[in-house]
Write an enzyme that holds these catalytic residues in place. Structure first.
Site, PDB file in Angstrom:
ATOM      1  N   GLY A 154      23.160   7.369  34.651  1.00  0.00           N
ATOM      2  CA  GLY A 154      23.160   8.131  33.452  1.00  0.00           C
ATOM      3  C   GLY A 154      23.696   7.724  31.956  1.00  0.00           C
ATOM      4  O   GLY A 154      24.492   8.033  31.060  1.00  0.00           O
ATOM      5  N   SER A 155      23.373   6.094  31.901  1.00  0.00           N
ATOM      6  CA  SER A 155      23.905   5.511  30.706  1.00  0.00           C
ATOM      7  C   SER A 155      23.070   6.095  29.543  1.00  0.00           C
ATOM      8  O   SER A 155      23.584   6.067  28.294  1.00  0.00           O
ATOM      9  CB  SER A 155      23.941   3.967  30.932  1.00  0.00           C
ATOM     10  N   ARG A 173       7.563  19.545  46.237  1.00  0.00           N
ATOM     11  CA  ARG A 173       7.642  19.294  45.029  1.00  0.00           C
ATOM     12  C   ARG A 173       7.734  20.441  43.971  1.00  0.00           C
ATOM     13  O   ARG A 173       8.614  20.417  43.043  1.00  0.00           O
ATOM     14  CB  ARG A 173       6.596  18.206  44.305  1.00  0.00           C
ATOM     15  N   ARG A 197      12.261  11.365  40.044  1.00  0.00           N
ATOM     16  CA  ARG A 197      11.108  12.044  40.984  1.00  0.00           C
ATOM     17  C   ARG A 197       9.903  12.073  40.021  1.00  0.00           C
ATOM     18  O   ARG A 197      10.262  12.440  38.853  1.00  0.00           O
ATOM     19  CB  ARG A 197      11.700  13.524  41.125  1.00  0.00           C
ATOM     20  N   LEU A 242       6.828  14.018  38.601  1.00  0.00           N
ATOM     21  CA  LEU A 242       6.709  15.606  38.463  1.00  0.00           C
ATOM     22  C   LEU A 242       5.349  15.873  38.598  1.00  0.00           C
ATOM     23  O   LEU A 242       4.517  15.106  38.303  1.00  0.00           O
ATOM     24  CB  LEU A 242       7.212  15.824  36.810  1.00  0.00           C
ATOM     25  N   HIS A 278      11.396   4.600  29.356  1.00  0.00           N
ATOM     26  CA  HIS A 278      10.720   3.878  30.235  1.00  0.00           C
ATOM     27  C   HIS A 278      11.068   2.469  29.640  1.00  0.00           C
ATOM     28  O   HIS A 278      10.891   2.264  28.637  1.00  0.00           O
ATOM     29  CB  HIS A 278       9.258   3.821  30.473  1.00  0.00           C
ATOM     30  N   ASP A 311       4.165   7.448  33.460  1.00  0.00           N
ATOM     31  CA  ASP A 311       4.291   6.458  32.254  1.00  0.00           C
ATOM     32  C   ASP A 311       3.277   6.227  31.298  1.00  0.00           C
ATOM     33  O   ASP A 311       3.140   5.283  30.748  1.00  0.00           O
ATOM     34  CB  ASP A 311       4.658   5.169  33.052  1.00  0.00           C
TER      35      ASP A 311
END
Ligand code: GRF
Length: 221
Positions: A15-16, A68, A94, A96, A112, A148
């Site tokens: 979580g940076s 999912r 995950r 989506l 990304h 992406d």
């Protein structure tokens, strides 16, 4: 607080990037407020960061769901209960489904660690070094069903330097991720992004940029 867009952040790990968003949301003039952090993995560092910032969290383990979409329905229910208007993916590991992506169409953004459309998928820094590119970087984009892909909001480029390893390059890129994610979220929250034919057009004052050259400053022999 009023007037700020309500944001949910989905994480799976350290979580940076979430931290960069939390730091921005703590500033009085920032146009977005993080109202929920959801992790699909329990006990990750990102959850601790949210607690420290006083932001409510939820752990929704994907393993508890048969497929999912049922997992995503649980995530969606939490986001809707919180009145979330924009969802940020920040190291959410995950893939989506179309169901979730379409539910949040135009309101779901991701970061990304490459200059998209180059190096979609995993191991971006290794692949950038293998290709010998002179620049690497990161991209914040709207999410579409294809992984992406999706309209690009902000990118940052960093030089690839002699002696780089994937870790060194990743660290250089990550520093910029923490700059561009809060910027991109602010642009979306302020309604300054208009998507037309898969391209993001920014409204308002957009500063001029100058060219980057790498390597730079060589005396010609
Ligand atoms: C970042 O490199 C991000 O670009 C990618 O996953 C990583 C998450 O790192 N999607 P962190 O959890 O935000 O520190």
């Amino acid at each position: 607080m009023s007037g700020k867009k309500r944001v949910g952040v989905l994480i799976s790990g350290r979580g940076s990037n979430l931290q960069a968003l939390l730091d921005a949301h703590g500033q009085p003039d920032y146009p977005a407020q993080i109202v929920r952090v959801i992790s699909n993995i329990p006990d990750v560092l990102g959850l601790e960061r949210a607690h420290k910032a006083g932001v409510p969290t939820a752990v929704i383990p994907h393993k508890n769901y048969p497929d999912r979409e049922s997992f995503e329905r649980a995530v969606n229910a939490q986001l809707e209960a919180d009145g979330v208007e924009i969802v940020c993916l920040a190291g959410f590991m995950r893939v989506l489904t179309e169901y979730f992506v379409k539910s949040w169409n135009g309101r779901l953004i991701n970061i990304h660690p490459s200059l998209l459309p180059l190096f979609k998928g995993l191991h971006t820094h290794e692949r950038a070094l293998e290709e010998g590119v002179r620049f690497a970087g990161c991209t914040v984009h709207f999410v579409v069903p294809e992984m992406d892909s999706g309209p690009i909001i902000v990118q940052a480029a960093v030089p690839v330097l002699p002696g780089d390893t994937p870790d060194l390059l990743a660290a250089r890129v990550l520093e910029q991720e923490h700059v561009v994610y809060p910027l991109a979220l602010a642009l979306v929250a302020q309604g300054r992004t208009r998507i037309e034919k898969g391209i993001v057009h920014l409204t308002g004052t957009v500063p001029a940029a100058s060219a980057l050259v790498n390597p730079k400053g060589f005396a010609l022999e």
